[in-house]
Motif scaffolding. Structure first.
Motif, PDB file in Angstrom:
ATOM      1  N   LYS A 109       0.837  -1.198   0.000  1.00 61.85           N
ATOM      2  CA  LYS A 109       0.000   0.000   0.000  1.00 61.85           C
ATOM      3  C   LYS A 109       0.867   1.240   0.000  1.00 61.85           C
ATOM      4  CE  LYS A 109      -4.183  -1.543   2.374  1.00 61.85           C
ATOM      5  NZ  LYS A 109      -5.053  -1.315   3.554  1.00 61.85           N
ATOM      6  N   LEU A 110       0.412   2.265  -0.657  1.00 62.39           N
ATOM      7  CA  LEU A 110       1.113   3.540  -0.704  1.00 62.39           C
ATOM      8  C   LEU A 110       0.641   4.394   0.455  1.00 62.39           C
ATOM      9  CD1 LEU A 110       0.864   4.155  -4.548  1.00 62.39           C
ATOM     10  CD2 LEU A 110       2.839   3.296  -3.276  1.00 62.39           C
ATOM     11  N   HIS A 111       1.551   4.703   1.377  1.00 62.97           N
ATOM     12  CA  HIS A 111       1.208   5.480   2.570  1.00 62.97           C
ATOM     13  C   HIS A 111       1.906   6.830   2.625  1.00 62.97           C
ATOM     14  CE1 HIS A 111      -1.009   2.282   4.569  1.00 62.97           C
ATOM     15  NE2 HIS A 111      -0.038   1.432   4.256  1.00 62.97           N
ATOM     16  N   TYR A 112       3.013   6.993   1.911  1.00 70.59           N
ATOM     17  CA  TYR A 112       3.842   8.190   2.057  1.00 70.59           C
ATOM     18  C   TYR A 112       4.008   8.890   0.714  1.00 70.59           C
ATOM     19  CZ  TYR A 112       5.030   5.879   6.420  1.00 70.59           C
ATOM     20  OH  TYR A 112       4.943   5.270   7.631  1.00 70.59           O
ATOM     21  N   TYR A 113       4.441  10.165   0.852  1.00 72.74           N
ATOM     22  CA  TYR A 113       4.713  10.987  -0.335  1.00 72.74           C
ATOM     23  C   TYR A 113       6.076  11.621  -0.149  1.00 72.74           C
ATOM     24  CZ  TYR A 113       4.311  14.654  -3.859  1.00 72.74           C
ATOM     25  OH  TYR A 113       4.533  15.474  -4.933  1.00 72.74           O
ATOM     26  N   CYS A 114       6.993  11.365  -1.106  1.00 69.10           N
ATOM     27  CA  CYS A 114       8.338  11.914  -1.058  1.00 69.10           C
ATOM     28  C   CYS A 114       8.322  13.300  -1.696  1.00 69.10           C
ATOM     29  CB  CYS A 114       9.300  10.987  -1.802  1.00 69.10           C
ATOM     30  SG  CYS A 114      10.999  11.622  -1.843  1.00 69.10           S
ATOM     31  N   LYS A 115       8.582  14.326  -0.857  1.00 64.10           N
ATOM     32  CA  LYS A 115       8.565  15.698  -1.362  1.00 64.10           C
ATOM     33  C   LYS A 115       9.718  15.966  -2.300  1.00 64.10           C
ATOM     34  CE  LYS A 115       6.264  17.761   2.651  1.00 64.10           C
ATOM     35  NZ  LYS A 115       6.357  18.785   3.713  1.00 64.10           N
ATOM     36  N   ASP A 117      11.301  13.740  -4.424  1.00 66.81           N
ATOM     37  CA  ASP A 117      11.111  13.127  -5.739  1.00 66.81           C
ATOM     38  C   ASP A 117       9.674  13.221  -6.247  1.00 66.81           C
ATOM     39  OD1 ASP A 117      13.759  12.417  -5.689  1.00 66.81           O
ATOM     40  OD2 ASP A 117      13.368  10.429  -4.848  1.00 66.81           O
ATOM     41  N   ARG A 118       8.788  13.737  -5.368  1.00 68.68           N
ATOM     42  CA  ARG A 118       7.374  13.855  -5.721  1.00 68.68           C
ATOM     43  C   ARG A 118       6.797  12.522  -6.179  1.00 68.68           C
ATOM     44  NH1 ARG A 118       6.791  19.670  -8.924  1.00 68.68           N
ATOM     45  NH2 ARG A 118       7.585  20.965  -7.201  1.00 68.68           N
ATOM     46  N   GLN A 119       7.051  11.516  -5.325  1.00 68.44           N
ATOM     47  CA  GLN A 119       6.555  10.178  -5.598  1.00 68.44           C
ATOM     48  C   GLN A 119       5.808   9.665  -4.380  1.00 68.44           C
ATOM     49  OE1 GLN A 119       9.752   7.579  -6.702  1.00 68.44           O
ATOM     50  NE2 GLN A 119      10.284   8.754  -8.550  1.00 68.44           N
ATOM     51  N   MET A 120       4.855   8.750  -4.636  1.00 66.31           N
ATOM     52  CA  MET A 120       4.168   8.075  -3.542  1.00 66.31           C
ATOM     53  C   MET A 120       4.933   6.801  -3.197  1.00 66.31           C
ATOM     54  SD  MET A 120       0.148   8.659  -4.521  1.00 66.31           S
ATOM     55  CE  MET A 120       0.368   8.109  -6.209  1.00 66.31           C
ATOM     56  N   LEU A 121       5.105   6.557  -1.895  1.00 63.58           N
ATOM     57  CA  LEU A 121       5.961   5.462  -1.426  1.00 63.58           C
ATOM     58  C   LEU A 121       5.169   4.513  -0.537  1.00 63.58           C
ATOM     59  CD1 LEU A 121       9.035   7.626  -0.306  1.00 63.58           C
ATOM     60  CD2 LEU A 121       8.623   6.615  -2.565  1.00 63.58           C
ATOM     61  N   CYS A 122       5.619   3.257  -0.566  1.00 63.96           N
ATOM     62  CA  CYS A 122       5.119   2.298   0.408  1.00 63.96           C
ATOM     63  C   CYS A 122       6.093   2.276   1.583  1.00 63.96           C
ATOM     64  CB  CYS A 122       5.006   0.908  -0.222  1.00 63.96           C
ATOM     65  SG  CYS A 122       6.591   0.184  -0.705  1.00 63.96           S
ATOM     66  N   VAL A 123       5.856   1.397   2.556  1.00 63.83           N
ATOM     67  CA  VAL A 123       6.732   1.345   3.737  1.00 63.83           C
ATOM     68  C   VAL A 123       8.140   0.933   3.341  1.00 63.83           C
ATOM     69  CG1 VAL A 123       7.083   0.215   5.954  1.00 63.83           C
ATOM     70  CG2 VAL A 123       4.787   0.863   5.235  1.00 63.83           C
ATOM     71  N   LEU A 124       8.251  -0.018   2.445  1.00 65.36           N
ATOM     72  CA  LEU A 124       9.574  -0.515   2.036  1.00 65.36           C
ATOM     73  C   LEU A 124      10.340   0.535   1.232  1.00 65.36           C
ATOM     74  CD1 LEU A 124       8.640  -4.180   1.045  1.00 65.36           C
ATOM     75  CD2 LEU A 124       9.591  -3.346   3.187  1.00 65.36           C
ATOM     76  N   CYS A 125       9.593   1.270   0.363  1.00 67.23           N
ATOM     77  CA  CYS A 125      10.260   2.329  -0.409  1.00 67.23           C
ATOM     78  C   CYS A 125      10.801   3.411   0.507  1.00 67.23           C
ATOM     79  CB  CYS A 125       9.284   2.942  -1.399  1.00 67.23           C
ATOM     80  SG  CYS A 125       8.803   1.856  -2.747  1.00 67.23           S
ATOM     81  N   ARG A 126      10.038   3.729   1.568  1.00 66.09           N
ATOM     82  CA  ARG A 126      10.481   4.786   2.482  1.00 66.09           C
ATOM     83  C   ARG A 126      11.758   4.387   3.190  1.00 66.09           C
ATOM     84  NH1 ARG A 126       7.353   6.708   7.973  1.00 66.09           N
ATOM     85  NH2 ARG A 126       8.864   8.313   8.571  1.00 66.09           N
TER      86      ARG A 126
END
Length: 532
Positions: A109-115, A117-126
């Motif tokens: 699931k996408l929970h975060y937004y990287c300011k 890179d302006r991308q939506m992140l999941c827990v693992l991506c974060r």
């Protein structure tokens, strides 16, 4: 669906109620609830008040925070089960999972937004090396500025929509008000033209009756002429026959009577009469003049003039049809209203004018005058011919009665003599003319243009003009019928003798406000009647 439900329940149990993500380095507080270590430390650092649980509001102390290692292992196992489930073929996934938008790399699931890179992140991506040191916030927090802009623009658009709707509503109200006014105009047009039709019907009946009288007189004259001619022919025939017999007698018989035979049969002045009498010719000419006047009058706008009884003084009695009034000498209105004249015995017409031209007549009746039949008899016997001067009104005139100048009974002369002895002047008994709607109606009035009155003052045998505080005489007789022509746009009120169309007087004054017909009467032996 049966396999996914327990996993979903376990997943809900290992979420932090502060960051809404899987527990990271889980810790417990005094009440037993579990949070991420970093989340609960931020809560402790952000407030100086007594610390309390965000779920049950139970107070806790920072030094009592304890790590729960078993919970960290449980969170890791549930996360692995989640990953395995997400890796199943898409057609094997439960329906509710297939609609969720997941991370393309980790199927999380996408929970975060990287300011950065302006991308939506999941827990693992974060937690990955690529985004670990970037500024990442929850999706809802990152969306707030954009949602705020949308809401602000939505507010503007709603305002524009409301203004358009209000504009439409206001415009519809204005249109409806104008349509209602048009409906009133339609009714007024019907009423005005009905009055015009009534006027024409009355004039038509008047002309037809006059024409019938002329035809009857001409027919009676023809019968009389035929009778007299026949009698004269018979008389002359008898005389001729007798003389013819004399002429045929023998000389002896003819000379027995030595007297002059011609003198015994004198030639009398034989009867001869014109086919049409001069009186009928004169009345036919007057009738022709009235037809010409009708043609001119129809070019103007005629209205039915009646009196407004609500404005009449208490001593005046207005007829039910509003066409005439009498001075009764009896107070008939106990409760005066604001629009009545008091104490002046005056009354206004029911209709006022703010434009155009209109003509009406006022018939003045006094009990000592000759009746109309007597006047007509005097006219037919050789009275002075009327002067039909229709040009003085410039197209105002309708059809009016044509009569000769007025004659009064001896009773009139006696009355005038009595009034002259008592007052030292000719008394006024009525006023005829127009008045402004705003004239004062209380107290004794000056009937002058400065006060809003344009009137003629009629005494028993004299006409005065009311143009100043001291009226001056303009006629040495009192007409029985006064014609009043109002030209509002031209600022003129013209008075004529309606029965002879003789010019009497003309006021010239610019008008303001609504102008009404006006009558004033204070003599019990008088009546004023509007015509038509």
């Amino acid at each position: 669906m049966a396999v996914a439900s327990p996993l979903r329940n376990l997943e809900d149990e290992v979420l932090c109620s502060i960051c809404l993500d899987y527990l990271k380095d889980p810790v417990t507080i005094d009440c037993g609830h579990v949070f991420c270590y970093h989340c609960i430390i931020k809560v402790c650092e952000s407030t100086r008040k007594t610390l309390s649980c965000s779920l049950c509001k139970t107070a806790f102390k920072k030094e009592n925070i304890r790590h729960v290692w078993q919970m960290a292992s449980l969170v890791e196992n549930i996360w692995k089960m989640k990953v395995d489930e997400e890796r199943q073929p898409r057609e094997e996934r439960p329906p509710q999972q297939s609609t969720e938008k997941l991370c393309g790399q980790h199927l999380e699931k996408l929970h975060y937004y990287c300011k950065d890179d302006r991308q939506m992140l999941c827990v693992l991506c974060r937690e990955s090396r690529e985004h670990r040191h970037h500024s990442a916030v929850l999706l809802e927090k990152a969306a707030q500025p954009y949602r705020g802009k949308i809401l602000n623009h939505l507010k503007i658009l709603k305002g524009d929509r409301d203004r358009i709707q209000n504009f439409q509503t206001t415009g519809e109200d204005e249109i409806q008000a104008l349509l209602t006014k048009f409906q009133h105009y339609r009714q007024n047009i019907a009423s005005v033209f009905e009055q015009g039709h009534q006027f024409l019907r009355e004039r038509e009946q008047y002309l037809l009756e006059w024409l019938v009288r002329l035809e009857q007189e001409l027919t009676d004259g023809r019968h009389s002429r035929v009778t007299k001619g026949s009698e004269e022919v018979v008389r002359l025939g008898s005389l001729i026959s007798e003389l013819e017999k004399k002429a045929q007698q023998p000389a002896l018989e003819l000379l027995q009577d030595p007297s002059d035979i011609i003198s015994r049969y004198p030639r009398k002045k034989f009867w001869i009469e014109k086919p049409i009498s001069s009186a009928i010719k004169k009345r036919a000419e007057e009738f022709s003049d009235k037809l010409l006047s009708l043609e001119k009058g129809l070019r103007e706008f005629h209205v039915r003039i009646i009196l407004n009884s609500q404005t009449a003084n208490g001593y005046l009695s207005v007829s039910p049809n509003g066409k005439s009034m009498l001075f009764t000498g009896l107070w008939m209105n106990k409760h005066q209203r604001g629009q009545r004249f008091d104490p002046e015995p005056g009354v206004l017409g029911s209709k006022g004018f703010t434009w155009g031209k209109v003509y009406w007549e006022v018939k003045v009746d006094r009990i000592w005058w000759r009746t109309e039949e007597e006047e007509e008899t005097v006219r037919c016997r050789g009275g002075t011919r009327s002067v039909f001067a229709s040009s003085c009104l410039g197209g105002f005139l309708g059809i009016t009665d044509g009569y000769s100048s007025l004659r009064y009974r001896n009773e009139n002369e006696e009355f005038e003599e009595e009034c002259s002895q008592e007052n030292g002047l000719w008394p006024k008994f009525c006023l005829v003319g127009v008045a402004r709607e705003s004239v004062v109606r209380r107290g004794f009035l000056n009937f002058t243009p400065e006060e809003g009155f344009w009137t003629l003052q009629l005494s028993s045998a004299v006409v005065y003009i009311c143009s100043s505080s001291e009226p001056f005489q303009i006629l040495s007789y009192c007409p029985r019928q006064i014609g009043v022509a109002l030209d509002y746009d031209g600022g003129k009120v013209t008075f004529v003798n309606a029965r002879t169309q003789e010019f009497i007087y003309e006021f010239s004054s610019p008008f303001t406000g609504r102008i009404f017909p006006f009558l004033w009467l204070n003599c019990m032996r008088s009546r004023l009647t509007l015509r038509p």
